[in-house]
Design a protein around this motif. Structure first.
Motif, short mmCIF file in Angstrom:
data_model
loop_
_atom_site.label_atom_id
_atom_site.label_comp_id
_atom_site.label_asym_id
_atom_site.label_seq_id
_atom_site.Cartn_x
_atom_site.Cartn_y
_atom_site.Cartn_z
N CYS A 1 -45.24 32.08 -40.33
CA CYS A 1 -45.43 32.81 -41.59
C CYS A 1 -45.39 31.95 -42.85
O CYS A 1 -45.87 32.38 -43.90
N SER A 2 -44.83 30.75 -42.76
CA SER A 2 -44.91 29.86 -43.92
C SER A 2 -46.05 28.86 -43.77
O SER A 2 -46.48 28.25 -44.73
N GLY A 3 -46.50 28.68 -42.53
CA GLY A 3 -47.55 27.70 -42.27
C GLY A 3 -47.03 26.28 -42.15
O GLY A 3 -47.81 25.34 -42.00
N ALA A 4 -45.72 26.10 -42.20
CA ALA A 4 -45.17 24.75 -42.10
C ALA A 4 -45.33 24.20 -40.69
O ALA A 4 -45.16 24.92 -39.71
N VAL A 5 -45.68 22.92 -40.60
CA VAL A 5 -45.83 22.27 -39.31
C VAL A 5 -44.83 21.12 -39.22
O VAL A 5 -44.79 20.27 -40.10
N HIS A 6 -44.05 21.12 -38.17
CA HIS A 6 -43.02 20.09 -37.99
C HIS A 6 -43.28 19.31 -36.70
O HIS A 6 -43.65 19.90 -35.68
N THR B 1 -31.34 23.29 -42.23
CA THR B 1 -31.90 23.09 -43.56
C THR B 1 -33.32 23.67 -43.65
O THR B 1 -33.68 24.30 -44.64
N LEU B 2 -34.11 23.47 -42.61
CA LEU B 2 -35.47 24.01 -42.63
C LEU B 2 -35.45 25.53 -42.75
O LEU B 2 -36.24 26.12 -43.49
N GLY C 1 -36.87 27.96 -46.03
CA GLY C 1 -38.02 28.84 -45.80
C GLY C 1 -39.15 28.14 -45.06
O GLY C 1 -40.33 28.45 -45.26
N LEU C 2 -38.80 27.20 -44.20
CA LEU C 2 -39.84 26.47 -43.46
C LEU C 2 -39.70 26.63 -41.94
O LEU C 2 -40.41 26.00 -41.17
N THR D 1 -39.47 31.82 -40.80
CA THR D 1 -39.75 32.60 -42.01
C THR D 1 -40.11 34.03 -41.63
O THR D 1 -40.84 34.27 -40.68
#
Ligand code: SF4
Ligand code: SF4
Ligand code: SF4
Lengths: 453, 45
Positions: A17-22, A68-69, A73-74, A77
């Motif tokens: 939902c945030s689109g973050a890629v880890h 922390t992520l 909000g990463l 989400t």
């Protein structure tokens, strides 16, 4: 919601939902299973126990990073996109596919246009119909400034004088209506000559050049009416057109079928011919024809996408450029969430027009019974059908609602779903499997290229 | 971070509030005409 996968030695987590890629090391990747939106700040004992092959300090450190992520909000989400459903409603028409010729000088076996005529006889679009289509777009596009017109077929070059006159007509209206037209043409290349190339390169924002890849692959399905393959005719023409295009947008575009599950070779063949903007896509067809892709083919196709992704990484790392359409992904400045949720917009913001002036939801619906939305002569499209198509988005497709790929895929192809799954809100499983695999490859590609920096 | 590398900075959610102007290219027009992949499209705003 997250999607977690390992590919080509990269451990990747997509926060949907945030689109973050880890990209994660092995330890943090395993620890992800112990995280959630409500995870406590302190690492739970069962996580230490499950990761006893690492020291407590290491586990605590990785856990802290995951925590922390979540706080930032990463990760995990919340999905509160429901509040935007109202933004996805019937909207002005701003894109149009003009079926400039329901006729073709090729007889490709897999053609969804039923060998060019869409099952309704061979016809060319008269100029008058083209002009009415432009008027329709001008009058129904509300405050949208950028309008798109795609000249499609059959084979549009069989009616190219009309194409030119439609372009001229549309351009003559731009100032008065304060619109900007962007034109695209899709061609099989047989009729390309110097004048047409120059015209296309001057007037068309994008050109799509149809070729399937290696000669034997292309020529087995892309044949002229006398049964001969077209490869030798079109390749030099496409090369010349692209050379003269000076970097403007184009794609060489082809189809793979069950007969060339090793299609990465076709992509690389096109690259070797000098093309670097390439789109090779799975055939969409009746499951009963011998070359159609079936669920049992999915693992092989998935493998092939992986192979292709690895080849592309090699090429890119050597400093050369290659874009494979379905692996293109902009993690930072891609489209807004609304566009992603809205779907392809067929039958709502986008429609197709036949040579007779009939209006359909999109090029692939043309000729399907029950999907005529109106005619240019009446100048209106069926509001109920428009409404129904505006609702064909990931919120209303049960299989999409919780699919991790929904912000990238946008809900699949309504036409495929209609024809091969029984309705526009239904799921075409093979397409979904392949879409998700392509996205994993595309994300992995980003990880690999970021690695280099 | 030592264990995790985040590849992107933009948060998708923040694009929702101001998005949806529809000035960008219709996804199916760009090349393939057979699928609706939007992630490769450009925002025009
Ligand atoms: S132009 Fe940008 S903000 Fe507007 S709909 Fe397209 S992606 Fe969204
Ligand atoms: S992959 Fe399938 S289920 Fe997922 S969003 Fe696309 S169409 Fe929907
Ligand atoms: S229904 Fe399919 S073919 Fe038609 S516009 Fe949408 S994605 Fe493209």
């Amino acid at each position: 919601m997250i999607h977690k996968f390992s590919l080509n030695h990269y451990n990747i987590v997509l926060d949907v939902c945030s689109g973050a890629v880890h990209v994660l090391d092995d330890l943090s990747f395993r620890l992800v299973d112990f995280t959630s939106a409500q995870m406590p700040a302190r690492c739970p004992e069962e996580a230490y126990a499950a990761l006893s092959d690492y020291s407590r300090d290491e586990v605590s450190e990785a856990y802290g990073e995951l925590y922390t992520l979540v706080q930032d909000g990463l990760l995990h989400t919340e999905d509160d996109y429901d509040q935007f459903i109202g933004k996805i409603a019937p909207a002005p028409v701003k894109a149009m596919c003009l079926h400039i010729a329901h006729d073709c000088n090729l007889r490709c076996d897999y053609c969804f246009a039923a060998k060019g005529d869409f099952g309704h006889g061979r016809k060319l679009m008269p100029l008058e119909v083209g002009k009415k289509a432009i008027d329709f777009l001008l009058n129904n596009s509300g405050n949208r400034r950028n309008l798109e017109v795609d000249f499609f077929g059959g084979e549009p070059l069989m009616n190219f004088d009309v194409v030119k006159q439609i372009v001229e007509y549309a351009r003559s209206k731009e100032a008065e209506y304060q619109k900007k037209f962007r034109f695209t043409v899709t061609t099989n290349g047989l009729l390309l000559d110097d004048d047409i190339m120059d015209y296309i390169n001057r007037e068309m924002d994008n050109v799509v050049l149809s070729i399937d890849g290696r000669k034997e692959i292309n020529d087995s399905l892309r044949v002229t009416p006398n049964g001969k393959g077209c490869y030798d005719i079109i390749v030099p023409k496409f090369q010349e057109l692209v050379r003269r295009r000076n970097g403007q947008q184009y794609y060489v575009r082809g189809t793979f079928t069950r007969k060339n599950l090793d299609f990465s070779k076709d992509v690389l063949h096109l690259y070797e011919l000098g093309f670097d903007q390439i789109s090779i896509e799975p055939v969409v067809s009746d499951p009963n024809v011998p070359y159609s892709l079936k669920l049992e083919d999915v693992p092989a196709v998935a493998q092939e996408y992986e192979r292709l992704a690895k080849e592309i990484i090699k090429i890119r790392k050597s400093g050369k450029s290659i874009n494979f359409f379905h692996f293109m992904l902009d993690l930072d400045q891609g489209p807004c969430a609304i566009k992603r949720l809205r779907g392809c917009s067929c039958g709502n913001e986008y429609v197709a027009v036949t040579p007779e002036g009939d209006i359909y939801p999109c090029h692939q619906f043309v000729g399907i019974d029950g999907f005529k939305m109106g005619t240019l002569d009446e100048g209106v499209i069926d509001p109920a059908m428009k409404q129904a198509f505006s609702k064909a988005n990931v919120f209303n497709k049960p299989h999409c609602r919780n699919c991790w790929a929904r912000f990238y895929c946008s809900g699949g192809c309504n036409a495929n779903s209609q024809q091969y799954a029984g309705g526009i809100l239904q799921q075409h499983e093979v397409s979904c499997e392949l879409e998700r695999k392509r996205l994993e490859c595309a994300i992995m590609l980003k990880a690999a290229l970021a690695d280099q920096e | 971070m030592k264990h995790i590398k985040t590849l992107n900075k933009v948060n998708l959610k923040q694009t929702a509030a101001k998005g949806g102007c529809s000035e960008c290219q219709t996804s199916c027009q760009s090349a393939c005409k057979t699928s609706c992949t939007v992630a490769n499209q450009k925002c025009e705003k």
